[in-house]
Scaffold this motif. Structure first.
Motif, mmCIF file in Angstrom:
data_model
loop_
_atom_site.group_PDB
_atom_site.id
_atom_site.type_symbol
_atom_site.label_atom_id
_atom_site.label_comp_id
_atom_site.label_asym_id
_atom_site.label_seq_id
_atom_site.Cartn_x
_atom_site.Cartn_y
_atom_site.Cartn_z
ATOM 1 N N THR A 184 51.532 79.511 18.824
ATOM 2 C CA THR A 184 51.843 80.538 17.824
ATOM 3 C C THR A 184 51.429 80.075 16.431
ATOM 4 O O THR A 184 50.848 80.844 15.645
ATOM 5 N N SER A 185 51.688 78.819 16.129
ATOM 6 C CA SER A 185 51.328 78.264 14.824
ATOM 7 C C SER A 185 49.822 78.299 14.608
ATOM 8 O O SER A 185 49.344 78.635 13.507
ATOM 9 N N VAL A 186 49.049 77.966 15.647
ATOM 10 C CA VAL A 186 47.588 77.982 15.526
ATOM 11 C C VAL A 186 47.077 79.393 15.247
ATOM 12 O O VAL A 186 46.202 79.603 14.392
ATOM 13 N N MET A 187 47.603 80.386 15.962
ATOM 14 C CA MET A 187 47.179 81.772 15.749
ATOM 15 C C MET A 187 47.429 82.206 14.305
ATOM 16 O O MET A 187 46.581 82.873 13.687
ATOM 17 N N LEU A 188 48.571 81.834 13.755
ATOM 18 C CA LEU A 188 48.892 82.203 12.379
ATOM 19 C C LEU A 188 47.970 81.496 11.386
ATOM 20 O O LEU A 188 47.559 82.080 10.373
ATOM 21 N N VAL A 189 47.620 80.245 11.668
ATOM 22 C CA VAL A 189 46.658 79.522 10.817
ATOM 23 C C VAL A 189 45.311 80.236 10.820
ATOM 24 O O VAL A 189 44.687 80.420 9.762
ATOM 25 N N LEU A 190 44.828 80.657 11.984
ATOM 26 C CA LEU A 190 43.541 81.353 12.071
ATOM 27 C C LEU A 190 43.573 82.681 11.321
ATOM 28 O O LEU A 190 42.557 83.113 10.763
ATOM 29 N N PHE A 191 44.725 83.337 11.291
ATOM 30 C CA PHE A 191 44.809 84.627 10.596
ATOM 31 C C PHE A 191 44.830 84.446 9.077
ATOM 32 O O PHE A 191 44.134 85.157 8.351
ATOM 33 N N PHE A 192 45.611 83.497 8.593
ATOM 34 C CA PHE A 192 45.830 83.390 7.153
ATOM 35 C C PHE A 192 44.789 82.528 6.437
ATOM 36 O O PHE A 192 44.705 82.564 5.208
ATOM 37 N N THR A 193 43.993 81.750 7.157
ATOM 38 C CA THR A 193 42.999 80.890 6.521
ATOM 39 C C THR A 193 41.733 81.682 6.203
ATOM 40 O O THR A 193 41.218 82.401 7.057
ATOM 41 N N PRO A 194 41.185 81.567 4.984
ATOM 42 C CA PRO A 194 39.953 82.293 4.623
ATOM 43 C C PRO A 194 38.780 81.914 5.531
ATOM 44 O O PRO A 194 38.701 80.776 6.020
ATOM 45 N N VAL A 195 37.876 82.863 5.734
ATOM 46 C CA VAL A 195 36.727 82.648 6.623
ATOM 47 C C VAL A 195 35.894 81.457 6.169
ATOM 48 O O VAL A 195 35.432 80.657 7.004
ATOM 49 N N ALA A 196 35.678 81.326 4.865
ATOM 50 C CA ALA A 196 34.864 80.221 4.358
ATOM 51 C C ALA A 196 35.457 78.870 4.763
ATOM 52 O O ALA A 196 34.725 77.923 5.088
ATOM 53 N N VAL A 197 36.785 78.783 4.751
ATOM 54 C CA VAL A 197 37.435 77.537 5.157
ATOM 55 C C VAL A 197 37.323 77.345 6.669
ATOM 56 O O VAL A 197 37.034 76.239 7.149
ATOM 57 N N LEU A 198 37.541 78.408 7.442
ATOM 58 C CA LEU A 198 37.437 78.309 8.901
ATOM 59 C C LEU A 198 36.058 77.845 9.342
ATOM 60 O O LEU A 198 35.915 77.150 10.349
ATOM 61 N N MET A 241 44.549 88.002 15.581
ATOM 62 C CA MET A 241 45.289 86.756 15.390
ATOM 63 C C MET A 241 46.679 86.973 14.797
ATOM 64 O O MET A 241 47.424 86.008 14.617
ATOM 65 N N ILE A 242 47.041 88.198 14.463
ATOM 66 C CA ILE A 242 48.388 88.458 13.966
ATOM 67 C C ILE A 242 49.225 89.218 14.983
ATOM 68 O O ILE A 242 50.449 89.149 14.990
ATOM 69 N N VAL A 243 48.568 89.950 15.897
ATOM 70 C CA VAL A 243 49.294 90.671 16.943
ATOM 71 C C VAL A 243 49.806 89.687 18.000
ATOM 72 O O VAL A 243 50.954 89.774 18.457
ATOM 73 N N ALA A 244 48.966 88.726 18.370
ATOM 74 C CA ALA A 244 49.313 87.797 19.450
ATOM 75 C C ALA A 244 50.593 87.003 19.193
ATOM 76 O O ALA A 244 51.407 86.823 20.118
ATOM 77 N N PRO A 245 50.841 86.478 17.975
ATOM 78 C CA PRO A 245 52.085 85.705 17.765
ATOM 79 C C PRO A 245 53.363 86.487 18.035
ATOM 80 O O PRO A 245 54.385 85.895 18.407
ATOM 81 N N ILE A 246 53.327 87.804 17.866
ATOM 82 C CA ILE A 246 54.509 88.624 18.152
ATOM 83 C C ILE A 246 54.892 88.488 19.625
ATOM 84 O O ILE A 246 56.062 88.298 19.981
ATOM 85 N N PHE A 247 53.884 88.542 20.489
ATOM 86 C CA PHE A 247 54.142 88.441 21.930
ATOM 87 C C PHE A 247 54.509 87.014 22.325
ATOM 88 O O PHE A 247 55.308 86.796 23.253
ATOM 89 N N MET A 248 53.967 86.015 21.628
ATOM 90 C CA MET A 248 54.349 84.633 21.922
ATOM 91 C C MET A 248 55.826 84.402 21.602
ATOM 92 O O MET A 248 56.523 83.679 22.331
ATOM 93 N N MET A 249 56.325 85.011 20.543
ATOM 94 C CA MET A 249 57.734 84.875 20.205
ATOM 95 C C MET A 249 58.622 85.560 21.237
ATOM 96 O O MET A 249 59.725 85.084 21.542
ATOM 97 N N MET A 250 58.157 86.665 21.792
ATOM 98 C CA MET A 250 58.909 87.326 22.863
ATOM 99 C C MET A 250 58.943 86.434 24.107
ATOM 100 O O MET A 250 59.967 86.353 24.800
ATOM 101 N N ALA A 251 57.834 85.745 24.380
ATOM 102 C CA ALA A 251 57.808 84.796 25.504
ATOM 103 C C ALA A 251 58.802 83.660 25.270
ATOM 104 O O ALA A 251 59.506 83.225 26.191
ATOM 105 N N LEU A 252 58.878 83.196 24.033
ATOM 106 C CA LEU A 252 59.815 82.123 23.701
ATOM 107 C C LEU A 252 61.258 82.555 23.957
ATOM 108 O O LEU A 252 62.060 81.804 24.532
ATOM 109 N N LEU A 253 61.597 83.780 23.578
ATOM 110 C CA LEU A 253 62.951 84.283 23.814
ATOM 111 C C LEU A 253 63.277 84.312 25.306
ATOM 112 O O LEU A 253 64.397 83.987 25.714
#
Length: 425
Positions: free
Chosen positions: A294-308, A392-404
């Motif tokens: 989940t943390s990796v997905m959020l990093v990919l979403f919030f990091t600018p393309v130039a940095v990625l 990359m922002i939709v997927a973390p929602i489902f990962m959190m549901m899996a965690l629950l």
């Protein structure tokens, strides 16, 4: 006679997973590109097309798993399905890139889908057939290691072949599936005695009703967790090469190489993930993987393309590793922690008679997820004006549901080893 654990035998069985992995890795990397560039299909329809395999498998794989539990032949109850399905899969797969007329393209993909569904569950069920309960996390690590090697070949070597000729990765996949099938047939011997606990024949739907009605909900919870994390993973996988081209601004082959970097770390951590599951507990290991992924997905979403896209270092065969590649390597570690330990948890919630049935339940929920995920992301991308970053922002929602769901799982660890009595002389 109870099966004995053999590293060599499990590595040989891993060739079956190797073949499956090569096929689907190449398929998921390049079929969306064909659909977009060759046939000009919009993202919402691509999402649906990429779930046809899972939609078909939904009705084939679980019943085939239960059928293989009941089947008795001179070569075993799983091998007949593999020998019948794998050659057809190889032929259909090799024909896919040659098609320039959409109906013929669909005919080849549907043939591939049907034949792969026919032998996927039996080859998976072979692992617990020949492995004692307490070694199943380690064994699943070994065969997923082999599957990961297949993905690395598909993504890294396949990317180079794709640059030479788009047909070549598919033809390589066909040849490797035939080789993998021959290896499994030549070296794997199924047990000829099976535990029988009652006179009722295994049934997938009966098993599902039992899981839902059970007072203790661990089996239902882990199946729902499997559904949620596969929604997240498959939603990204189906569109990753298009994400790479349209969001990161790199080539199709370089997008496949990024997936290869994920697969490389998945392979390297496949065996450690199995041992961690054995030492720390499968549940705890899976939960750790969910949080990390989940943390990796959020990093990919919030990091600018130039940095990625910033290059960090180069590795032999793997090539350039940018920030996005390093993030995906961490994702490969996380996915190993989750994926290696999930099937053993499911099959260790039942007895040996129903292993194929519970394997079928595992694939029922993962297949439903693989239908929902790409369709959901396809329409999100299309309705957002083809903003591929949103995956990359939709997927973390489902990962959190899996965690629950996983927080409520109380069973599925390795069963206690019961030493067999030594026969008297």
């Amino acid at each position: 006679m109870k099966p004995r654990f053999s590293f060599g035998k499990i590595f040989l069985l891993g060739f079956g997973f190797f073949g499956v992995s090569v096929i689907w890795s190449v398929y998921n990397a390049y079929v969306p590109i064909f659909l977009h560039n060759r046939f000009h299909i919009p993202p919402g329809i691509i999402g649906f097309f990429m779930t046809l395999d899972n939609l078909t498998a939904l009705f084939i794989q679980p019943p085939v798993g239960a059928w293989s539990d009941r089947l008795r032949t001179p070569i075993g109850r799983r091998l007949p399905f593999i020998l019948a399905g794998a050659p057809i899969s190889a032929l259909a797969f090799g024909l896919i890139p040659l098609q320039t007329f959409l109906p013929f393209f669909m005919a080849c993909t549907i043939t591939l889908i049907l034949s792969m569904a026919f032998w996927r569950t039996p080859v998976v069920a072979l692992m617990p057939d020949i492995t004692p309960s307490r070694y199943r996390s380690q064994a699943n690590g070994i065969i997923n290691f082999m599957g990961g090697v297949g993905a690395i070949i598909a993504f890294l070597i396949g990317a180079t072949l794709y640059e030479m000729n788009p047909n070549y990765p598919f033809w390589l996949g066909s040849a490797l599936v035939i080789l993998a099938t021959l290896m499994v047939f030549a070296f794997i011997r199924e047990p000829q005695e099976y535990e029988v606990t009652d006179q009722t024949q295994p049934s997938l739907w009966h098993g599902l009703r039992q899981v839902i009605a059970a007072e203790e909900k661990s089996a239902l919870r882990i199946l729902l967790a499997i559904f949620f994390w596969f929604v997240a993973y498959n939603a990204i996988e189906a569109f990753f090469t298009l994400y790479a081209v349209n969001h990161l601004g790199i080539s199709e082959a370089d997008g496949a190489r990024l997936l290869g970097q994920l697969s490389l770390l998945f392979v390297l951590f496949a065996l450690p993930a199995g041992f961690l599951g054995s030492r720390l507990g499968r549940r705890n290991t899976i939960i750790s993987g969910i949080i990390l992924l989940t943390s990796v997905m959020l990093v990919l979403f919030f990091t600018p393309v130039a940095v990625l896209n910033t290059s960090l270092f180069r590795l032999p065969v793997v090539g350039n590793v940018p920030v996005a590649g390093l993030s995906l390597m961490v994702a490969g570690i996380a996915w190993a922690l989750i994926n290696i330990n999930s099937l053993p948890m499911v099959v260790d919630m039942t007895d040996d008679l129903h292993i194929g049935t519970y394997t079928g339940l595992y694939y029922l929920f993962s297949t439903l997820a693989a239908i929902v995920g790409p369709n959901l992301n396809g329409w999100i991308i299309q309705l957002s004006g083809e903003n591929y970053a949103l995956i990359m922002i939709v997927a973390p929602i489902f990962m959190m549901m899996a965690l629950l769901m996983m927080l409520g799982v109380r069973r599925g660890e390795a069963k206690a080893h019961r030493p067999q009595p030594v026969p008297a002389d």
